[in-house]
Design a protein around this motif. Structure first.
Motif, PDB file in Angstrom:
ATOM      1  N   GLU A 195       0.847  -1.190   0.000  1.00 58.66           N
ATOM      2  CA  GLU A 195       0.000   0.000   0.000  1.00 58.66           C
ATOM      3  C   GLU A 195       0.882   1.239   0.000  1.00 58.66           C
ATOM      4  O   GLU A 195       1.732   1.418   0.876  1.00 58.66           O
ATOM      5  CB  GLU A 195      -0.914   0.033   1.232  1.00 58.66           C
ATOM      6  CG  GLU A 195      -1.808   1.271   1.246  1.00 58.66           C
ATOM      7  CD  GLU A 195      -2.717   1.349   2.463  1.00 58.66           C
ATOM      8  OE1 GLU A 195      -3.712   2.073   2.400  1.00 58.66           O
ATOM      9  OE2 GLU A 195      -2.405   0.687   3.470  1.00 58.66           O
ATOM     10  N   ILE A 196       0.675   2.081  -0.993  1.00 57.10           N
ATOM     11  CA  ILE A 196       1.401   3.348  -1.095  1.00 57.10           C
ATOM     12  C   ILE A 196       0.502   4.456  -0.552  1.00 57.10           C
ATOM     13  O   ILE A 196      -0.629   4.635  -1.011  1.00 57.10           O
ATOM     14  CB  ILE A 196       1.795   3.644  -2.551  1.00 57.10           C
ATOM     15  CG1 ILE A 196       2.687   2.526  -3.093  1.00 57.10           C
ATOM     16  CG2 ILE A 196       2.518   4.997  -2.645  1.00 57.10           C
ATOM     17  CD1 ILE A 196       3.002   2.666  -4.570  1.00 57.10           C
ATOM     18  N   ARG A 197       1.007   5.204   0.430  1.00 55.91           N
ATOM     19  CA  ARG A 197       0.272   6.297   1.040  1.00 55.91           C
ATOM     20  C   ARG A 197       1.026   7.599   0.794  1.00 55.91           C
ATOM     21  O   ARG A 197       2.230   7.589   0.500  1.00 55.91           O
ATOM     22  CB  ARG A 197       0.099   6.065   2.539  1.00 55.91           C
ATOM     23  CG  ARG A 197      -0.606   4.752   2.882  1.00 55.91           C
ATOM     24  CD  ARG A 197      -0.793   4.582   4.386  1.00 55.91           C
ATOM     25  NE  ARG A 197      -1.674   5.603   4.955  1.00 55.91           N
ATOM     26  CZ  ARG A 197      -3.005   5.495   4.976  1.00 55.91           C
ATOM     27  NH1 ARG A 197      -3.601   4.431   4.489  1.00 55.91           N
ATOM     28  NH2 ARG A 197      -3.734   6.450   5.514  1.00 55.91           N
ATOM     29  N   ILE A 198       0.330   8.708   0.897  1.00 57.83           N
ATOM     30  CA  ILE A 198       0.962  10.014   0.731  1.00 57.83           C
ATOM     31  C   ILE A 198       0.647  10.890   1.936  1.00 57.83           C
ATOM     32  O   ILE A 198      -0.389  10.729   2.596  1.00 57.83           O
ATOM     33  CB  ILE A 198       0.484  10.726  -0.555  1.00 57.83           C
ATOM     34  CG1 ILE A 198      -1.048  10.863  -0.552  1.00 57.83           C
ATOM     35  CG2 ILE A 198       0.968   9.989  -1.791  1.00 57.83           C
ATOM     36  CD1 ILE A 198      -1.577  11.749  -1.652  1.00 57.83           C
ATOM     37  N   ARG A 199       1.552  11.818   2.231  1.00 55.68           N
ATOM     38  CA  ARG A 199       1.363  12.765   3.329  1.00 55.68           C
ATOM     39  C   ARG A 199       1.750  14.153   2.828  1.00 55.68           C
ATOM     40  O   ARG A 199       2.836  14.342   2.256  1.00 55.68           O
ATOM     41  CB  ARG A 199       2.212  12.385   4.539  1.00 55.68           C
ATOM     42  CG  ARG A 199       1.871  13.162   5.813  1.00 55.68           C
ATOM     43  CD  ARG A 199       2.559  12.551   7.024  1.00 55.68           C
ATOM     44  NE  ARG A 199       2.096  13.140   8.274  1.00 55.68           N
ATOM     45  CZ  ARG A 199       2.686  14.184   8.879  1.00 55.68           C
ATOM     46  NH1 ARG A 199       3.779  14.726   8.329  1.00 55.68           N
ATOM     47  NH2 ARG A 199       2.198  14.679   9.998  1.00 55.68           N
ATOM     48  N   PHE A 200       0.862  15.119   3.014  1.00 59.25           N
ATOM     49  CA  PHE A 200       1.084  16.467   2.494  1.00 59.25           C
ATOM     50  C   PHE A 200       0.298  17.475   3.327  1.00 59.25           C
ATOM     51  O   PHE A 200      -0.575  17.109   4.114  1.00 59.25           O
ATOM     52  CB  PHE A 200       0.652  16.552   1.027  1.00 59.25           C
ATOM     53  CG  PHE A 200      -0.806  16.250   0.809  1.00 59.25           C
ATOM     54  CD1 PHE A 200      -1.736  17.272   0.738  1.00 59.25           C
ATOM     55  CD2 PHE A 200      -1.249  14.936   0.686  1.00 59.25           C
ATOM     56  CE1 PHE A 200      -3.087  16.998   0.552  1.00 59.25           C
ATOM     57  CE2 PHE A 200      -2.599  14.648   0.494  1.00 59.25           C
ATOM     58  CZ  PHE A 200      -3.509  15.679   0.424  1.00 59.25           C
ATOM     59  N   GLN A 201       0.596  18.740   3.127  1.00 62.99           N
ATOM     60  CA  GLN A 201      -0.120  19.817   3.810  1.00 62.99           C
ATOM     61  C   GLN A 201      -1.288  20.275   2.954  1.00 62.99           C
ATOM     62  O   GLN A 201      -1.132  20.497   1.743  1.00 62.99           O
ATOM     63  CB  GLN A 201       0.799  20.998   4.083  1.00 62.99           C
ATOM     64  CG  GLN A 201       1.716  20.824   5.286  1.00 62.99           C
ATOM     65  CD  GLN A 201       2.503  22.087   5.582  1.00 62.99           C
ATOM     66  OE1 GLN A 201       2.982  22.756   4.670  1.00 62.99           O
ATOM     67  NE2 GLN A 201       2.634  22.428   6.849  1.00 62.99           N
ATOM     68  N   ASP A 202      -2.452  20.429   3.577  1.00 61.95           N
ATOM     69  CA  ASP A 202      -3.587  20.953   2.828  1.00 61.95           C
ATOM     70  C   ASP A 202      -3.524  22.478   2.799  1.00 61.95           C
ATOM     71  O   ASP A 202      -2.564  23.089   3.288  1.00 61.95           O
ATOM     72  CB  ASP A 202      -4.911  20.448   3.399  1.00 61.95           C
ATOM     73  CG  ASP A 202      -5.154  20.913   4.840  1.00 61.95           C
ATOM     74  OD1 ASP A 202      -4.476  21.851   5.299  1.00 61.95           O
ATOM     75  OD2 ASP A 202      -6.031  20.324   5.506  1.00 61.95           O
ATOM     76  N   SER A 203      -4.543  23.099   2.241  1.00 62.25           N
ATOM     77  CA  SER A 203      -4.542  24.555   2.079  1.00 62.25           C
ATOM     78  C   SER A 203      -4.547  25.299   3.408  1.00 62.25           C
ATOM     79  O   SER A 203      -4.185  26.475   3.481  1.00 62.25           O
ATOM     80  CB  SER A 203      -5.754  24.992   1.252  1.00 62.25           C
ATOM     81  OG  SER A 203      -6.962  24.555   1.855  1.00 62.25           O
ATOM     82  N   ASP A 204      -4.931  24.608   4.494  1.00 62.18           N
ATOM     83  CA  ASP A 204      -4.928  25.217   5.822  1.00 62.18           C
ATOM     84  C   ASP A 204      -3.632  24.949   6.586  1.00 62.18           C
ATOM     85  O   ASP A 204      -3.504  25.346   7.753  1.00 62.18           O
ATOM     86  CB  ASP A 204      -6.109  24.695   6.643  1.00 62.18           C
ATOM     87  CG  ASP A 204      -7.456  25.084   6.037  1.00 62.18           C
ATOM     88  OD1 ASP A 204      -7.540  26.205   5.494  1.00 62.18           O
ATOM     89  OD2 ASP A 204      -8.387  24.268   6.087  1.00 62.18           O
ATOM     90  N   GLY A 205      -2.695  24.290   5.933  1.00 62.84           N
ATOM     91  CA  GLY A 205      -1.428  23.987   6.590  1.00 62.84           C
ATOM     92  C   GLY A 205      -1.468  22.744   7.455  1.00 62.84           C
ATOM     93  O   GLY A 205      -0.492  22.423   8.139  1.00 62.84           O
ATOM     94  N   LYS A 206      -2.587  22.017   7.428  1.00 61.99           N
ATOM     95  CA  LYS A 206      -2.723  20.800   8.218  1.00 61.99           C
ATOM     96  C   LYS A 206      -2.156  19.615   7.450  1.00 61.99           C
ATOM     97  O   LYS A 206      -2.387  19.460   6.257  1.00 61.99           O
ATOM     98  CB  LYS A 206      -4.199  20.554   8.540  1.00 61.99           C
ATOM     99  CG  LYS A 206      -4.459  19.306   9.371  1.00 61.99           C
ATOM    100  CD  LYS A 206      -5.944  19.110   9.613  1.00 61.99           C
ATOM    101  CE  LYS A 206      -6.215  17.834  10.391  1.00 61.99           C
ATOM    102  NZ  LYS A 206      -7.677  17.626  10.621  1.00 61.99           N
ATOM    103  N   TRP A 207      -1.399  18.754   8.158  1.00 60.44           N
ATOM    104  CA  TRP A 207      -0.831  17.572   7.519  1.00 60.44           C
ATOM    105  C   TRP A 207      -1.913  16.506   7.347  1.00 60.44           C
ATOM    106  O   TRP A 207      -2.642  16.184   8.277  1.00 60.44           O
ATOM    107  CB  TRP A 207       0.329  17.017   8.334  1.00 60.44           C
ATOM    108  CG  TRP A 207       1.571  17.850   8.199  1.00 60.44           C
ATOM    109  CD1 TRP A 207       2.045  18.776   9.081  1.00 60.44           C
ATOM    110  CD2 TRP A 207       2.477  17.844   7.099  1.00 60.44           C
ATOM    111  NE1 TRP A 207       3.197  19.356   8.609  1.00 60.44           N
ATOM    112  CE2 TRP A 207       3.489  18.795   7.385  1.00 60.44           C
ATOM    113  CE3 TRP A 207       2.552  17.135   5.905  1.00 60.44           C
ATOM    114  CZ2 TRP A 207       4.548  19.055   6.526  1.00 60.44           C
ATOM    115  CZ3 TRP A 207       3.606  17.396   5.043  1.00 60.44           C
ATOM    116  CH2 TRP A 207       4.587  18.335   5.349  1.00 60.44           C
TER     117      TRP A 207
END
Length: 278
Positions: free
Chosen positions: A30-42
């Motif tokens: 399983e490949i997952r991704i982690r990033f910041q949304d437009s509100d700066g939340k991970w």
């Protein structure tokens, strides 16, 4: 672990015997991704599941996302191993991934790759976006003919099981730069792409991609993502692979074995005497 020992019944002229055998492992990743949304939340979310041979999982995840256009080489922060058979690709802070691409949450089998591509037009490549080297000296037939054996020397899992694909990246002098093995032919290429991205050794516009099996459309597509001008395969190419190579100016060589090969596209990169038709 890339292999597994099993007990089998083996029959030959000497009779039938219950013996140990070694087979290649195939498990889901399983490949997952982690990033910041437009509100700066991970935010962390699943992206895809692929069947693969365990090993180089981080490289596979990164390479898969890169060759599918979901990750640029300057967007990667790090890659982490999570629970069993899970890898998370972390985008750099403030990077906003294109969610419409990331929402292609599909199940990729170990033999399929980019089956969702409906046409060459969907690739989005143009001659302007590619940077295939054109001023290099032609490759000698002897060098091309030597590549399959050179790749075989690094196929340790194949030696044990006989049931795995391999891909090797060679420089213009025929030196092996990167190699990978996997039950999925496209996974082997993605592992090379991931290793290159994490080592910051891109691009490869003066290199050769050697494949242990056949040359399919999805493998030509991945080679294009890496700007590789020459693809050599032990097996046959498909019609769409040939069309892809011709359209984007790649050299495609198939049936490379025992010192022989066929050139399907890009003969100008091969130092060969072409006799006129009678």
């Amino acid at each position: 672990m890339s292999t597994k020992d099993v007990m089998i019944w083996r029959s030959n002229r000497a009779g039938t015997h219950y013996v140990a055998d070694t087979v290649v492992m195939e498990e889901p990743l399983e490949i997952r991704i982690r990033f910041q949304d437009s509100d700066g939340k991970w935010v962390e979310r699943p992206l895809s599941i692929t069947m693969r041979t365990p090993g180089d999982d981080q490289a596979l995840a990164v390479g898969f996302m890169f060759t599918e256009g979901m990750l640029l080489k300057n967007q990667l922060d790090k890659v982490t191993i999570g629970l069993e058979n899970t890898v998370t690709v972390h985008f750099k802070p403030d990077v906003r991934p294109e969610l419409e691409k990331l929402q292609r949450n599909f199940y990729a089998t170990s033999s399929c790759g980019v089956c969702g591509k409906s046409s060459l037009d969907s690739l989005g490549y143009t001659y302007e976006t590619l940077h295939l080297a054109e001023n290099l000296s032609p490759l000698s037939p002897e060098l091309i003919g030597s590549l399959p054996q050179k790749l075989t020397e690094y196929q340790s899992i194949f030696d044990e099981t006989g049931g795995i694909h391999a891909a090797g990246l060679f420089d213009w002098e025929g030196n092996l730069i990167l190699s990978a093995e996997d039950v999925g032919r496209h996974n082997a290429v993605d592992k090379i792409a991931g290793k290159a991205l994490m080592q910051q050794s891109l691009p490869f516009n003066q290199h050769i991609l050697m494949l242990s099996g056949r040359a399919c459309f999805e493998l030509l597509h991945k080679a294009l993502a890496l700007n590789i001008p020459v693809v050599v395969a032990v097996g046959a190419p498909s019609s769409l692979a040939i069309e892809t190579a011709e359209r984007f100016g790649q050299t495609l060589i198939g049936f490379a074995r025992d010192g022989r090969f066929n050139v399907y596209s890009g003969i100008h990169r091969v130092d060969a005497l072409v006799l006129p038709k009678k």
